[in-house]
Design an enzyme around this catalytic site. Structure first.
Site, mmCIF file in Angstrom:
data_model
loop_
_atom_site.group_PDB
_atom_site.id
_atom_site.type_symbol
_atom_site.label_atom_id
_atom_site.label_comp_id
_atom_site.label_asym_id
_atom_site.label_seq_id
_atom_site.Cartn_x
_atom_site.Cartn_y
_atom_site.Cartn_z
ATOM 1 N N HIS A 111 0.875 -1.182 0.000
ATOM 2 C CA HIS A 111 0.000 0.000 0.000
ATOM 3 C C HIS A 111 0.911 1.230 0.000
ATOM 4 O O HIS A 111 2.031 1.176 0.531
ATOM 5 C CB HIS A 111 -0.829 -0.051 1.285
ATOM 6 C CG HIS A 111 -1.901 0.958 1.406
ATOM 7 N ND1 HIS A 111 -1.665 2.251 1.786
ATOM 8 C CD2 HIS A 111 -3.244 0.865 1.226
ATOM 9 C CE1 HIS A 111 -2.816 2.907 1.834
ATOM 10 N NE2 HIS A 111 -3.789 2.089 1.497
ATOM 11 N N ASP A 187 3.316 -4.516 8.057
ATOM 12 C CA ASP A 187 2.096 -3.729 7.917
ATOM 13 C C ASP A 187 0.923 -4.697 8.105
ATOM 14 O O ASP A 187 0.608 -5.488 7.219
ATOM 15 C CB ASP A 187 2.083 -3.086 6.520
ATOM 16 C CG ASP A 187 0.746 -2.430 6.186
ATOM 17 O OD1 ASP A 187 -0.204 -2.557 6.976
ATOM 18 O OD2 ASP A 187 0.657 -1.805 5.108
ATOM 19 N N GLN A 190 -4.245 -5.280 7.052
ATOM 20 C CA GLN A 190 -5.229 -6.228 6.513
ATOM 21 C C GLN A 190 -5.167 -7.585 7.197
ATOM 22 O O GLN A 190 -5.961 -8.462 6.865
ATOM 23 C CB GLN A 190 -5.019 -6.406 4.993
ATOM 24 C CG GLN A 190 -5.246 -5.157 4.172
ATOM 25 C CD GLN A 190 -6.699 -4.667 4.193
ATOM 26 O OE1 GLN A 190 -7.613 -5.374 4.616
ATOM 27 N NE2 GLN A 190 -6.922 -3.446 3.736
ATOM 28 N N LYS A 213 -10.423 -0.778 10.493
ATOM 29 C CA LYS A 213 -10.591 -1.944 9.613
ATOM 30 C C LYS A 213 -10.958 -3.188 10.416
ATOM 31 O O LYS A 213 -11.165 -4.258 9.859
ATOM 32 C CB LYS A 213 -9.299 -2.197 8.834
ATOM 33 C CG LYS A 213 -8.960 -1.099 7.828
ATOM 34 C CD LYS A 213 -7.719 -1.463 7.056
ATOM 35 C CE LYS A 213 -7.122 -0.278 6.312
ATOM 36 N NZ LYS A 213 -7.894 0.137 5.158
ATOM 37 N N CYS A 351 -4.850 2.489 -3.565
ATOM 38 C CA CYS A 351 -3.608 3.054 -2.996
ATOM 39 C C CYS A 351 -2.408 2.139 -3.274
ATOM 40 O O CYS A 351 -1.505 2.007 -2.425
ATOM 41 C CB CYS A 351 -3.734 3.313 -1.498
ATOM 42 S SG CYS A 351 -5.009 4.492 -1.089
HETATM 43 C C1 LIG Z 1 -2.193 -2.970 3.555
HETATM 44 C C2 LIG Z 1 -2.558 -1.593 4.008
HETATM 45 N N1 LIG Z 1 -1.634 -0.818 4.597
HETATM 46 C C3 LIG Z 1 -1.897 0.411 5.036
HETATM 47 C C4 LIG Z 1 -3.154 0.953 4.882
HETATM 48 C C5 LIG Z 1 -3.412 2.333 5.391
HETATM 49 O O1 LIG Z 1 -4.352 2.294 6.415
HETATM 50 P P1 LIG Z 1 -4.879 3.656 7.068
HETATM 51 O O2 LIG Z 1 -5.554 4.402 5.964
HETATM 52 O O3 LIG Z 1 -5.831 3.197 8.116
HETATM 53 O O4 LIG Z 1 -3.690 4.354 7.587
HETATM 54 C C6 LIG Z 1 -4.153 0.208 4.261
HETATM 55 C C7 LIG Z 1 -5.487 0.779 4.037
HETATM 56 O O5 LIG Z 1 -6.225 0.378 3.177
HETATM 57 C C8 LIG Z 1 -3.854 -1.104 3.823
HETATM 58 O O6 LIG Z 1 -4.779 -1.866 3.229
#
Ligand SMILES: Cc1ncc(COP(=O)(O)O)c(C=O)c1O
Length: 394
Positions: A111, A187, A190, A213, A351
């Site tokens: 992401h 990270d 998910q 999430k 993203c």
């Molecule tokens: C794999 C992953 N990392 C990071 C993020 C960023 O999350 P946030 O917008 O809650 O900071 C997302 C959000 O969709 C994501 O799917």
């Protein structure tokens, strides 16, 4: 609590088929009630005053933070509350003492939130090595291992892909990092909502996730650190042990990373969300979503003119399925699904623009993502609607 019994707690599911939980999940009534209870019954700031409400609020806030830490299996480390995953990853990018010539290894599956902070470090003389998956989205661990050099300071990988739904073997990646003397950031945006997670067992150094999430409120998330070795981004109220006109001593634990008033109601709500997921059991959550994902992939892949992206990626997966309909822009597909059947999905780059480019999908994909409240009937409605619109196009 049985997973089939939870739907009544999500009023939005009465009118809509919500298949966009990877962007943000719905939140159940008990989570909202926990936050309302704080605001109406014991609202006060935390870690400051000594009056009775301050004492109750401080106690409940700290218990909530501990419960979130336990939920991710992080009892032995430090967990600070953040606004989201992006902020948590940013804390590592800004908080490590980088030297010119240090290297970061990451992947093209990431992401933007786990890619751009490292690209930005190039301005400070840090080199970034990006490991590419194959044309189907599969990552070869040998490629990752080969990218790690003696001067690699940090490896930053996602636990589960928000585009392909694949779960990465983070335990093995942690072993490689240990052998090679690099730190590992995972990270978990998910993974924490969808599969059992044990951060201490993984063996990573930093683990980042979002509350919104995983049934929790927006504006909440966390960073777990094996050791609290990052320089805090901010200093100020609540983050110090003592201060004089000449300087200050930072607090020792998680407080050093929580300058200013934290999201108190949000953290209490997030702990309630974690308790809710615990009641169902993360094993049950994982099995439920795996079944739905398999049906989604099989149902969509059988349709003429529909391609499931990364369908043949081996290994575990979460309930995230990306696909393309020949002759239709992903936004158009999402709009038709909404208008025709009240099916809400995400469309576009998710993203992950560099990944989309790599996969040859300049317009991105349509993405359906499930959660505990998703039913088999909803999946059948979605597949039937895609079938209908793909017939119209062909
Ligand atoms: C794999 C992953 N990392 C990071 C993020 C960023 O999350 P946030 O917008 O809650 O900071 C997302 C959000 O969709 C994501 O799917």
């Amino acid at each position: 609590m049985k997973i089939e019994d939870c739907r009544a707690d999500f009023p939005i599911t009465r009118d809509l088929i919500y298949l966009d939980s990877a962007a943000t999940s719905l939140t159940p009534t008990p989570v909202v009630e926990a936050m309302v209870e704080y605001d109406l019954r014991y609202r006060a700031n935390v870690g400051r005053g000594v009056h009775r409400l301050a004492a109750v609020a401080t106690h409940r806030y700290r218990d909530a933070r501990d419960a979130i830490k336990s939920f991710v299996g992080g009892d032995g480390g430090t967990l600070a509350v953040t606004r989201n995953t992006t902020e948590a990853i940013g804390m590592v990018a800004a908080g490590l003492a980088w030297q010119k010539g240090d290297r970061v290894v990451t992947t093209l599956l990431e992401h933007h939130s786990n890619l751009l902070p490292w690209l930005r470090l190039r301005e400070r003389g840090v080199a970034v090595d990006i490991v590419r998956p194959d044309a189907g989205g599969s990552l070869d661990l040998a490629d990752l291992e080969a990218a790690i050099r003696d001067d690699t300071r940090l490896v930053a990988v996602t636990h589960a892909s928000n585009v392909l739904g694949t779960v990465l073997p983070v335990h093995e990646i942690a072993g490689i990092c240990r052998d090679r003397g690099a730190r590992l950031l995972v990270d978990g945006a998910q993974s924490v909502p969808h599969i059992p997670v044990d951060v201490a067992g993984i063996g990573c150094d930093y683990f980042c996730f979002s509350g919104h999430k995983m049934l929790g409120p927006t504006g909440t998330g966390g960073i777990w650190m094996r050791r609290p070795d990052l320089e805090p981004l901010f200093v100020g109220g609540g983050s110090i042990e003592s201060a004089t006109a000449d300087g200050y001593t930072l607090a020792r634990g998680e407080e050093r990373y929580e300058a200013g008033t934290p999201p108190i109601a949000g953290t209490i709500g997030l702990a309630r969300a974690a308790a809710y997921l615990r009641e169902i059991g993360m094993g049950a959550v994982r099995r439920h979503e795996e079944r739905l994902a398999i049906r989604l992939i099989d149902g969509l892949a059988a349709l003429d003119g529909v391609t499931v992206v990364g369908a043949d990626t081996p290994g575990d997966r979460i309930g995230v399925v990306s696909f393309a309909v020949e002759g239709m822009h992903p936004h158009e597909v999402a709009q038709v699904l909404d208008e025709a059947s009240a099916v809400l999905v995400r469309s576009g780059h998710h993203c992950c623009q560099p990944l989309m480019e790599h996969l040859g999908l300049p317009d991105g994909t349509v993405r359906a993502s499930t959660y505990i409240y998703t039913t088999r009937d909803e999946i059948e409605t979605m597949i039937a609607t895609v079938e209908e619109l793909s017939r119209r196009v062909i």
